[in-house]
Design a protein around this motif. Structure first.
Motif: not given
Length: 125
Positions: A31, A72, A74-76, A80, A92, A112-115, A120
């Motif tokens: 990320i 996985a 993400i930057n949320f 981090k 998580e 796998s992850a995304t926002s 999230k």
């Protein structure tokens, strides 16, 4: 072979060794936060973080007992967040919570992850 390499479109996709070694061939996540690149890896069930700001020195996050096949990140909103799998469940951990690995209640062997719009989202197998 357990070595992490970086290639970038602005560098002609030349694969350069980051110096990170001895990690799983299957668990790798990256990320960017405020222009700093972060790489997450798993070695021996432990999750490590290395960044472009620390010379890619691989530092243990404190997360242990996870699969070497699932990772996985993400930057949320500037935090981090790492997703791992342990015992068939997705966990998580967040940088602003001391990397405490909490069970999400979601089953899976890969993640796998995304926002999206402040939510999230996990994808699992």
């Amino acid at each position: 072979g357990g070595m992490v390499h970086e290639a970038a479109s602005n560098a002609g996709w030349v694969n350069r060794n980051t110096g990170i070694s001895g990690v799983s061939n299957n668990a790798l996540a990256a990320i960017s936060v405020d222009g700093v690149k972060y790489i997450y890896t798993v070695a021996g069930g432990l999750v490590y973080e290395a960044s472009s700001a620390n010379g890619w020195r691989n530092l243990w996050t404190g997360i242990s007992g996870v699969s070497s096949d699932a990772l996985a990140a993400i930057n949320f909103n500037g935090v981090k967040i790492i997703y791992t799998v342990a015992g068939g469940m997705v966990h998580e951990a967040a940088s602003n919570a001391g990397w405490r690995n909490l069970n999400s209640g979601v089953r899976g062997t890969a993640v796998s992850a995304t926002s999206i719009s402040g939510v999230k989202v996990l994808y699992t197998v």
